[in-house]
Design an enzyme around this catalytic site. Structure first.
Site, short mmCIF file in Angstrom:
data_model
loop_
_atom_site.label_atom_id
_atom_site.label_comp_id
_atom_site.label_asym_id
_atom_site.label_seq_id
_atom_site.Cartn_x
_atom_site.Cartn_y
_atom_site.Cartn_z
CB THR A 1 -0.95 0.06 1.34
OG1 THR A 1 -1.88 -1.12 1.13
CG2 THR A 1 -1.74 1.18 1.32
CB THR B 1 0.65 -3.47 6.54
OG1 THR B 1 -0.63 -3.69 6.00
CG2 THR B 1 1.06 -2.02 6.56
CG ASP B 2 -1.82 -8.06 4.28
OD1 ASP B 2 -2.47 -7.09 4.53
OD2 ASP B 2 -2.57 -9.03 3.43
CE LYS C 1 -2.70 -5.36 8.71
NZ LYS C 1 -2.46 -5.38 7.26
#
Lengths: 439, 439
Positions: free
Chosen positions: B106, B182-183, B261
């Site tokens: 992203t 970020t995953d 996360k």
């Protein structure tokens, strides 16, 4: 008074009652002072278990050379427990009563002073010996269901527990408390939420993070708070009641479909994810701040069965697609704990497409354990959605797994299973997040 | 000035520069006003991308019937980005520089206005067009490494990234920033923590939870905070820098081996587990409150390789032992995410014993994602430990998995792998918990 007439002190010590005070010496400078703690069949031969003045329990192997004395002024100590009925029928006292179903786990466990580990109680009466305050507000009937650590409790046990809950309400219980090991307590809470319908009162799961030989044990206070909810709340929900902080005095009431154990040892390990707890218990009583389902006029029923042909698989970078495919083989449905908004590596698309084509339900949740999944933000999500993967909002992976077994038991075809998975059965979708949850 | 001389407005609109203001009308009542946003190869033909005054970006397909005007007084808008070197060598400006490695995700993604989804950038220069403020404190050299969403980044990529980090330091970078989806950012951070040794400066992973077409995008500010850490901190750690709350202005610095996360969409989704973040970035600069490894005189090196013959399996009630055994088959090592203090159902003991007997390393972590595992509290743990299961303290399951691949790459025999797993390689064991952590 002194008890040294008999050459072997064990002969006298073994006759002392729970709660009596004793001072023991090994004759070589080591001394212990405390009150007698209940023995179980597992307590070793010649082992005396004392609650020390520090609050800790110790098991002491009494050698023939030991000496002991009992202080002449017996201090106040818990006597034998008040009379309490056992079993689902019959009972003691008048008026409304609460059923306490025991399943094993720390809350119903004892230290095995032979090995130093913790083992389930062998006799449910021991629970009330540990927790005499439980019945202060009214009768509690103990219903032993099974007796094992929670990592061994599975889907068949969930159905058995549901039956005992229905039986207890059928016998007239106002509310039901289930004492359960904390390891898989949240899985059981989720499964019962789907299995139990038309509840005439609350079903409250409680556990203990600390074993009963530690002064910091949270078992008694969690159990008391759970009994208070079961006795006073007039709603038909499956909830979890556990410490909301590190000190006693405040307990969170979590909805059974949105809670998770988030620390291996803290007393406040249980957290409602994707929203606040339903409410709290404190000295002022039971406070509910979230919507709850009112008690049903009944009768309660089991909305079963579960079908065990479902699985749960956590994705990770480097997971070979062939290994994932093999894991899912033969299942009627599988919940994926994907990354972020619900993704797996694009190399997994092939086997997922084939599985869905063969009639397997593939459902997506997030390993973040909070927030919604959403297939429409990133390309991978859109491809998975197009392949037929079902995105399950903010269901926790474990809750989605329990719901999958329930849905598989209720529909023969994949479309029917998917429709059930997407329906709101037990308040499990938390579309309204806490403030800022999506900011 | 008006641009309607040409019958097709697209011919003029396509020549406008990034940052120029335009007002567009479809002639049927719909109007848009905003500034031009950079196009990419993926922007559809005849699609104009405008940043509206609301802050949102929209893609508008310009039909021949549309009209447009450009306000004569051009408002202040970002011009073309300052000149910045690309590639690992050469560069612009004097003095210390920071390397920015891009991997996609992203933070380096654009909205595809054809599909409405977000796709990685095709051209790393677009990043600096979006983030002109990045170079305000000194030069930043962009190093495109690869370009994909993070769910597709795996162990081979971790090794490739480690090589590019070493190369960047070898070329003289003061610090290295890695822009990463970020995953799986935390998995990569853990793997790099084990792979990279003797770092002469920080390696900072940053990501964005919100896509760049949203006014709430956290990409620019996370990237700026990450660059500030890379430029000013003089330690040799792999860290993750992300929002520490919902508003801009404060960024947490997480150690690469203890972060996860914990929400699918919140800007403050990243959390240090089992301890506080290393420090924070705010308007006052970089504040470090935890011990960090000082910068090494270098040279940095890759302590590889990884061996992919490791896996990660989450236990759940009802998981058939045969299915778990099959999942572990052929692996040299497997990390179990057990329940609570590190348990699996006792029915799994058989296959675990057999696997260990055959030379497979079986390591235990907790799916609680906080707290230590401990085999010596409950009977199940003791049996697992006796069977040879290795208990990994408070390592997160994902961190344990990354470390397992690293350990498998460094030792041929199980005992050697186990010794490496238990050693503290990169500050991954957090024996000192936060206050109350074990209360």
């Amino acid at each position: 008074m002194s008890g040294v007439a008999d050459p072997d002190p064990w002969n006298a010590l073994r006759t002392l009652r729970t709660g009596q005070r004793v001072e023991l010496s090994d004759g070589r400078g080591q001394r212990w002072a405390g009150t007698i703690v209940p023995r179980s069949e597992m307590t070793g031969e010649r082992v005396l278990v004392l609650k020390l003045d520090s609050g800790y329990n110790v098991g002491i192997r009494v050698e023939p050379t030991f000496t002991f004395r009992r202080p002449s002024a017996e201090p106040t100590a818990p006597g034998p427990p008040p009379p309490v009925a056992e079993g689902p029928v019959g009972g003691h006292g008048d008026g409304p009563w609460v059923a306490l179903l025991t399943t094993g786990g720390t809350i119903a466990s004892r230290v095995d002073y032979e090995t130093g580990g913790v083992r389930p109680v062998q006799n449910e009466r021991e629970i009330l010996e540990f927790f005499p305050e439980l019945t202060s507000a009214g009768p509690v009937r103990i219903v032993p269901v099974f007796d094992r650590l929670s990592e061994d409790i599975g889907p068949e046990d969930w159905e058995a527990l549901a039956q005992r809950v229905v039986d207890a309400f059928g016998d007239g219980a106002e509310g039901v408390v289930i004492a359960h090991g904390t390891d898989t307590l949240a899985y059981t809470a989720a499964a019962l939420s789907f299995l139990l319908q038309d509840l005439p009162g609350p079903v409250v799961l409680v556990g203990a993070q600390r074993s009963p030989d530690r002064p910091s044990s949270d078992g008694p206070s969690n159990l008391a708070a759970g009994v208070e909810v079961a006795r006073s709340a007039r709603w038909g929900e499956v909830v979890v009641v556990m410490h909301s902080g590190l000190s006693d005095g405040r307990y969170a009431i979590h909805r059974g479909t949105g809670v998770r154990k988030m620390h291996s040892s803290r007393r406040d390990a249980f957290e409602s994810r994707n929203g606040p707890p339903i409410g709290f218990v404190d000295v002022g009583g039971v406070h509910v701040t979230e919507p709850v389902r009112p008690a049903s006029p009944g009768p309660p029923r089991i909305d079963g069965p579960l079908d065990r042909a479902g699985g749960l698989l956590w994705f990770y970078p480097g997971l070979p697609p062939a290994r994932a495919q093999e894991f899912a083989a033969g299942l009627r449905g599988i919940v994926l704990a994907g990354t972020g908004l619900g993704h797996v590596g694009s190399a997994h698309l092939d086997w997922i497409r084939r599985a869905i084509g063969a009639g397997t339900v593939v459902a997506m949740t997030t390993q973040c354990l909070a927030g919604n999944v959403d297939p429409f933000v990133y390309a991978t999500g859109r491809e998975l959605e197009r392949a037929g993967v079902l995105y399950l909002g903010d269901l926790l992976p474990e809750v989605a797994y329990a719901k999958l077994l329930w849905a598989l038991g209720h529909a023969a075809d994949p479309k029917g299973v998917e429709a059930l998975l997407l329906s709101d059965v037990a308040g499990e979708f938390h579309w309204r997040h806490t403030a800022g949850g999506d900011a």
